[in-house]
Design a protein around this motif. Structure first.
Motif, short mmCIF file in Angstrom:
data_model
loop_
_atom_site.label_atom_id
_atom_site.label_comp_id
_atom_site.label_asym_id
_atom_site.label_seq_id
_atom_site.Cartn_x
_atom_site.Cartn_y
_atom_site.Cartn_z
N VAL A 518 61.42 66.41 -9.48
CA VAL A 518 61.47 65.58 -8.50
C VAL A 518 61.96 64.48 -9.52
O VAL A 518 61.75 63.62 -10.42
N VAL A 519 63.20 64.31 -10.28
CA VAL A 519 64.31 63.17 -10.62
C VAL A 519 64.53 61.84 -10.33
O VAL A 519 65.15 61.94 -9.20
N VAL A 520 63.99 60.87 -10.31
CA VAL A 520 63.96 59.76 -9.36
C VAL A 520 64.92 58.41 -10.41
O VAL A 520 64.75 58.55 -11.83
N THR A 521 65.83 57.75 -10.12
CA THR A 521 66.37 56.97 -10.61
C THR A 521 66.49 55.40 -10.32
O THR A 521 66.20 55.92 -9.16
N LYS A 522 67.19 54.73 -10.77
CA LYS A 522 67.42 52.91 -10.01
C LYS A 522 68.54 52.64 -10.52
O LYS A 522 69.46 53.05 -11.06
N VAL A 523 68.67 52.09 -9.26
CA VAL A 523 70.18 51.46 -9.14
C VAL A 523 70.44 49.85 -8.32
O VAL A 523 69.60 49.94 -8.18
N PRO A 535 73.52 41.21 -10.81
CA PRO A 535 72.83 42.21 -9.57
C PRO A 535 73.69 43.29 -9.70
O PRO A 535 72.16 44.46 -9.04
N ALA A 536 73.86 43.84 -9.70
CA ALA A 536 74.95 44.88 -9.47
C ALA A 536 75.14 45.30 -7.76
O ALA A 536 74.96 46.76 -8.29
N LEU A 537 75.03 44.86 -7.28
CA LEU A 537 74.56 45.44 -5.71
C LEU A 537 75.46 45.45 -4.58
O LEU A 537 74.95 45.89 -3.70
N GLN A 538 77.03 45.21 -5.41
CA GLN A 538 77.87 45.49 -4.39
C GLN A 538 78.01 47.08 -3.74
O GLN A 538 77.22 48.12 -4.67
N ALA A 539 78.43 47.88 -2.65
CA ALA A 539 78.87 48.85 -2.32
C ALA A 539 79.47 49.42 -3.61
O ALA A 539 79.25 50.90 -3.65
N ASP A 540 80.67 48.96 -3.70
CA ASP A 540 81.50 50.09 -4.98
C ASP A 540 80.12 50.02 -6.81
O ASP A 540 80.69 50.38 -7.41
N GLU A 541 79.88 49.01 -6.97
CA GLU A 541 79.13 48.87 -8.20
C GLU A 541 78.24 50.29 -7.78
O GLU A 541 76.91 51.21 -8.54
N LEU A 542 77.29 50.06 -6.73
CA LEU A 542 75.92 51.01 -6.01
C LEU A 542 76.41 52.61 -6.37
O LEU A 542 75.82 53.79 -6.77
N ARG A 543 77.95 52.58 -5.86
CA ARG A 543 77.92 53.90 -5.90
C ARG A 543 78.95 54.93 -6.95
O ARG A 543 78.54 55.38 -7.16
N ARG A 544 79.30 53.32 -8.18
CA ARG A 544 79.54 53.74 -9.26
C ARG A 544 78.18 54.86 -9.95
O ARG A 544 78.34 54.94 -11.28
N ALA A 545 77.21 53.29 -9.66
CA ALA A 545 76.15 54.23 -10.27
C ALA A 545 75.64 54.86 -10.75
O ALA A 545 74.78 56.05 -10.68
N VAL A 546 75.29 55.55 -8.86
CA VAL A 546 75.13 56.66 -8.51
C VAL A 546 76.20 57.84 -9.04
O VAL A 546 75.29 59.19 -9.41
N HIS A 547 76.95 58.04 -9.16
CA HIS A 547 78.31 58.77 -9.73
C HIS A 547 77.52 58.71 -11.44
O HIS A 547 77.37 60.23 -12.25
N GLU A 548 77.73 58.15 -11.59
CA GLU A 548 76.99 57.34 -13.15
C GLU A 548 75.86 58.10 -13.83
O GLU A 548 75.43 59.32 -14.04
N ASP A 549 74.52 58.62 -12.72
CA ASP A 549 73.78 59.21 -12.88
C ASP A 549 73.78 60.47 -12.90
O ASP A 549 73.02 61.70 -13.57
N LEU A 550 74.64 60.98 -11.36
CA LEU A 550 74.36 62.93 -11.31
C LEU A 550 75.48 63.10 -12.38
O LEU A 550 75.62 63.76 -13.35
N ARG A 585 74.26 54.95 3.40
CA ARG A 585 75.37 56.13 3.72
C ARG A 585 75.53 56.51 2.66
O ARG A 585 76.04 57.88 2.51
N LEU A 586 75.25 56.25 1.35
CA LEU A 586 74.92 57.30 0.22
C LEU A 586 74.38 58.50 0.42
O LEU A 586 74.63 59.74 0.09
N GLN A 587 73.07 57.76 1.22
CA GLN A 587 72.17 59.65 1.15
C GLN A 587 72.85 59.90 3.11
O GLN A 587 72.31 61.35 2.12
N GLN A 588 73.52 59.24 3.22
CA GLN A 588 74.35 59.95 4.36
C GLN A 588 75.24 61.19 4.35
O GLN A 588 75.26 62.27 4.47
N GLU A 589 76.05 60.40 3.03
CA GLU A 589 77.46 61.57 2.60
C GLU A 589 77.18 63.08 1.48
O GLU A 589 77.08 63.20 0.74
N GLY A 590 75.46 63.16 1.14
CA GLY A 590 74.55 64.36 0.45
C GLY A 590 74.49 63.69 -1.05
O GLY A 590 74.14 64.81 -1.29
N LEU A 591 74.81 62.53 -1.58
CA LEU A 591 74.72 62.46 -2.65
C LEU A 591 72.96 62.02 -3.39
O LEU A 591 72.97 62.29 -4.91
#
Length: 746
Positions: A518-523, A535-550, A585-591
Motif C-alpha cells: 500500500v503506497v501512501v502519499t501526502k498532499v 498551504p497549497a490547499l486550493q483544489a487546483d493545487e491538490l489536483r496538481r499534487a496528486v497528478h505529480e505523485d501518480l 472529489r479526486l477519490q470519487q474520480e478514481g484517482l
C-alpha cells in the motif's frame, strides 16, 4: 544583480543603523544593491543587531586597509566581553586557533599548518579530488536531476578535507549534521535563543568528536594532517591540547563550508548568465580565470570574521572608538567600481582582479590553492557531464542562507539536465541475514486491506535534515528493497520539501510494485527549508499534487492520499472542509482509493470524517513526546485505545529522545530483560497500545531497518504487568487493556 539604490534609511540620533533596515528579505536573495547604496552613501557605518553593534566597511580601499591594520585585533582572549557577546562562552573551546589570534601567536599556529597546504602538496591531491568528483557525478548523472547542494556541493569538499585530516568516511554524516546546524542558523523556525542553544550543542558535539579523533590518532598515527599536528605538539610542546582540537575544527569548517557554498553560487551565476556559461563550456581551459571572476562576483564569505579596535582609530574618515567591533564586507568591496568596471556584471573575460574573496593581510586564507583546485575540477566535470543543465525552480524561489549569515550560500539547489550513463562500476548493497518480518506485528485495516502494523516512513531516507536527496542513494534503494523483503506493506512516500525525491527513489527501487504493498502519499501543506509552511490547499493545487505523485510513482491510482494541514498556529473552524472536499472529489474520480488526514486537530478530524471515511489519521509520536496531546486524548476518548476509529497511524522517527535519567533506566531495564534495544522496546510499546495503531518508523540503513522490524517480535512477546505500567508512565498514557498487542485484527 543591480546597483539600484534604495532610499537612504533615517538613522537614529547616535547615527546607528538598525540591522533590520539592511538585512531585509530582499537582501537575503540579492545583497548587492544594499552594498552599492552603503558604498555610495555610508561606506563605514555602525549597524545595530540584537547582540552587538558593528562598524561595516564596504569600500575596497577601506577594506584592504582594515584587513591589514594591526590595531584591529582577532585575539578572542583580548576581546573579553566583546567576544562573549558575539559568540558565547561555549564557543571558546573550538575557537582557540589561528583565525582568532594575532601575531606572534598567529604566526606560530599558522606555520604548523602551512606544511599541508604548499602548492606541491595540493597538486599531489589532484587525482584524489578528480576521483571524488567522478564518483559523485556517477551517482547523479544517470538520473537527470539533483539537489546539487546536498548531493554534490557539500559532499566534495567534506570528502577532500576529511581525507586531509584523516576523518573516517563513516563519520562524515556526523560531521555534516553538526556543521549544518551552525551554517543554517536562522533557517529552522527557531527563536534566536533556541538558535544559540542549538549552536552551543553542536559545538560541544564537534569538540567532543575532535577530542576523540585526536586521541585515536595519537594512539594510531597516520599520514594525515591531524597526526602531523600531534607530532608537532608532542615533539616540542608547540601546540596546546585546546589549540590542537580547535585547529582541527577550523580546518574542517573552513576547508569545506566555504567551498561548498561557492560551488552552488557559481553554478547559479553561470545558469543565470547563459552566454557566459556557453562560452566557458566551449573553452574549459579558461576555467582558472573564470573561477576568479566567479569568486569576485558572488563569493561564499560575504564578511570577514569580526575584529575589534585595540585603540581609537579611523577608517574612511569615520572614527572607530577603542573596543568597537569592525566587520569588513568582502562582497561589497569586490563590487566596488574602483576595483572593477561595471562590477555587477559577470564577465569571465575580465582578466586579473585583486578581489578579497580569500581575505587580505596576515589572515589571508591558507587553503586558497585547495579551494581553487576543487572549484576548477568540479565545475569542469559538471559542465562536461551534465548536459542541458538548468534550474529546476524559478531563480526567485531559490532559498538562500539568512541575510545576516556569515556565509553566502544556498539551502538547496534543484537542477535538471539530460541523463548520461555513470562512468564507474555499479554499487551493490551488502547481503544481510533475514530477521523476523513485519508481519509478526499483526495486521491493521488500512482502507479495504489489512496490512502489517509496522510500516516504513520513507522521508527518513533523506537523512537527519529530512530534506533533499539521501546522502547515499544506493543505500537508500537497498533499504527500500529490504523493507519489502521483510514484509512491510505500508509505505509512506511523501516529501515535506518540494520535488518528489522520495517518490523517485520508491519507483526506482520497487516498480512494478508488489501486489500487497500500500503506497501512501501526502498532499496539501508543505514545509519550507526555513521552517515555514506553504498551504497549497486550493483544489487546483491538490489536483496538481496528486497528478505529480501518480507521475513520479508510476501509478494509475493512489492507494491512500493524506491531506496534510499546516501544523502551526490555531486553525480556523472549517479550514479543513474545502480542501478535504476537493480531495474527496479526486477519490470519487478514481484517482485516489482512500483518503486520510495528517497534522490535524481533533476538531478537524471530526470535520473531515463528516465528509468522507478516513483510512487513517496520522500524527507524530515518540515515547515521551506527542505533537498534539489534545488530538491524542480526544481520539483515545472515542473508544478503548482508539478502537472506534477507522484507523490511526503514528509516525515514530525518534522514539527514544528526550528521556529523563529515570525514564531511561526503566526503558533499559525492559530492553535488557526482553533482549532488545531502547528503540525496539519503544516501537513495541506503540504496537502494544491497540490493534488500530500502525507504527511507521524510518531508517537510513538496512541495519536500522532490521532493528525496527525486529520490534514486531517484541510486540507479540508477553510483557509483565509491572513493565507495562512503567512504560505507560513514561509515555504518559494508560497501559493496554491486556497483553502487549490486544486482539488481532482479521
Amino acid at each position: 544583480m543591480t546597483q539600484t539604490a534604495s532610499p537612504t534609511p533615517s538613522a537614529p540620533p547616535d547615527d546607528v543603523v538598525p540591522g533590520q533596515e539592511i538585512y531585509t528579505p530582499e537582501f537575503r536573495a540579492d545583497p548587492y544593491p544594499v552594498y552599492a547604496r552603503l558604498r555610495a552613501e555610508r561606506p563605514v557605518v555602525k549597524v545595530r543587531t540584537p547582540r552587538f553593534d558593528s562598524f561595516l566597511v564596504t569600500r575596497y580601499a577601506d577594506a584592504r586597509q582594515a584587513l591589514s591594520d594591526p590595531r584591529l585585533s582577532k585575539d578572542l582572549y583580548r576581546a573579553g566581553d566583546t567576544y562573549l557577546a558575539v559568540f558565547g562562552e561555549k564557543a571558546r573551546q573550538i575557537n582557540t586557533n589561528m583565525l582568532n589570534s594575532d601575531p606572534p601567536e598567529h604566526s606560530r599556529l599558522r606555520r604548523l599548518v602551512t606544511q599541508a597546504f604548499t602548492p606541491k602538496r595540493i597538486e599531489a591531491m589532484r587525482p584524489r579530488v578528480e576521483q571524488i568528483v567522478a564518483g559523485l557525478l556517477d551517482r547523479i548523472s544517470p538520473r537527470g536531476s539533483t539537489e546539487f547542494v546536498d548531493e554534490f556541493a557539500l559532499r566534495l569538499p567534506l570528502a577532500v578535507i576529511g581525507d586531509l585530516l584523516g576523518i573516517p568516511e563513516a563519520d562524515h554524516e556526523e560531521i555534516l549534521a553538526g556543521t549544518q546546524v551552525i551554517r543554517t542558523v536562522g533557517t529552522g523556525g527557531r527563536s534566536p535563543q533556541e538558535d544559540r542553544a542549538a549552536i552551543g550543542q553542536a559545538q560541544e558535539r564537534l569538540h567532543a568528536y575532535f577530542t576523540g579523533l585526536v586521541a585515536a590518532k595519537r594512539a594510531h598515527p597516520g599520514e594525515d594532517l591531524v597526526s602531523g599536528l600531534i607530532a608537532a605538539r608532542d615533539g616540542d610542546g608547540r601546540l596546546s591540547e585546546a589549540e590542537l582540537v580547535s585547529t582541527c575544527f577550523l580546518l574542517l569548517f573552513a576547508g569545506y563550508q566555504t567551498t561548498s557554498d561557492f560551488l552552488g553560487n557559481a553554478v547559479v551565476a553561470l545558469l543565470t548568465h547563459p552566454e557566459e556559461m556557453a562560452a566557458l563550456r566551449a573553452d574549459l581551459d579558461r576555467l582558472p580565470e573564470a573561477v576568479e571572476e566567479l569568486l569576485r562576483f558572488d563569493g561564499s564569505v560575504p564578511v570577514s570574521s569580526f575584529r575589534f579596535a585595540t585603540e581609537d582609530l579611523e577608517i574612511g574618515g569615520v572614527a572607530i572608538p577603542q573596543g568597537s567591533i569592525v566587520t569588513v564586507v568582502l562582497s561589497a568591496a569586490d563590487h566596488d567600481p574602483e576595483l572593477a568596471a561595471d562590477p555587477d556584471r559577470l564577465d569571465l573575460d575580465r582578466g586579473p582582479t585583486p578581489h578579497l574573496a580569500f581575505g587580505h593581510g596576515v589572515h589571508y586564507c591558507l587553503g586558497t590553492a585547495l579551494a581553487r583546485l576543487e572549484a576548477t575540477t568540479a565545475l569542469r566535470q559538471v559542465l562536461l557531464r551534465l548536459p542541458d543543465l538548468r534550474l529546476d525552480v524559478p531563480v526567485e524561489e531559490l532559498q538562500w542562507l539568512p541575510a545576516a549569515s556569515a556565509f553566502r550560500g544556498l539551502l538547496e539547489l534543484p537542477l535538471r539536465f539530460t541523463p548520461t550513463p555513470a562512468r564507474g562500476g555499479p554499487v551493490t548493497a551488502t547481503p544481510v541475514a533475514a530477521p523476523v518480518t513485519a508481519e509478526r506485528s499483526g495486521r491493521f485495516p488500512l482502507g479495504d486491506r489489512p496490512v502489517a502494523r509496522l510500516g516504513f516512513g520513507c522521508m527518513k531516507l533523506t537523512g537527519p535534515r529530512l530534506m533533499g536527496p539521501p546522502a547515499d542513494r544506493a543505500a537508500a534503494l537497498a533499504v527500500l528493497r529490504r523493507a519489502v523483503e521483510l514484509g512491510v506493506e505500508h509505505l509512506e512516500t511523501s516529501d515535506h520539501y518540494g520535488p518528489r525525491i522520495v517518490n523517485e527513489l520508491v519507483r526506482e527501487a520497487l516498480h512494478p510494485y508488489p501486489e500487497q504493498l500500500v503506497v501512501v502519499t501526502k498532499v496539501g501543506a508543505r514545509r519550507t527549508p526555513d521552517g515555514g509552511w506553504i498551504p497549497a490547499l486550493q483544489a487546483d493545487e491538490l489536483r496538481r499534487a496528486v497528478h505529480e505523485d501518480l507521475d513520479t510513482l508510476g501509478l494509475d491510482v493512489l492507494d491512500v492520499a493524506l491531506l496534510r494541514m499546516p501544523g502551526v498556529g490555531e486553525p480556523q473552524p472549517g479550514a479543513i472542509v474545502e480542501p478535504f472536499e476537493a480531495l474527496a472529489r479526486l477519490q470519487q474520480e478514481g484517482l485516489v482509493r482512500h483518503v486520510g488526514v495528517s497534522h490535524v486537530t481533533a476538531a478537524q478530524v471530526a470535520e473531515a470524517r463528516a465528509i468522507a471515511p478516513l483510512a487513517c489519521v496520522q500524527e507524530h509520536y515518540n515515547l515521551v513526546h506527542r505533537e498534539d496531546d489534545d488530538l491524542i486524548d480526544a481520539l483515545a476518548a472515542e473508544g478503548t485505545a482508539f478502537q472506534s476509529m477507522e484507523g490511526i497511524s503514528y509516525t515514530t522517527f525518534f522514539p527514544v529522545r528526550d528521556l529523563s535519567p529515570e525514564q531511561a533506566a526503566v526503558l533499559d531495564a525492559v530492553a535488557q530483560r526482553v533482549g532488545g534495544t531502547r528503540t525496539q522496546v519503544a516501537i513495541a510499546w506503540l504496537l502494544a497500545r491497540s490493534p488500530n495503531l500502525l507504527v511507521i518508523p524510518g531508517a537510513t540503513t538496512v541495519a536500522q531497518l532490521e532493528e525496527n522490524v525486529a520490534a514486531a517480535a517484541l510486540a507479540l512477546d508477553p510483557l509483565d504487568t509491572a513493565e507495562l505500567d512503567r512504560l505507560a508512565a513514561i509515555a504518559g498514557t494508560p497501559p493496554p487493556p491486556r497483553g502487549p498487542h490486544g486482539p488481532p485484527t482479521p
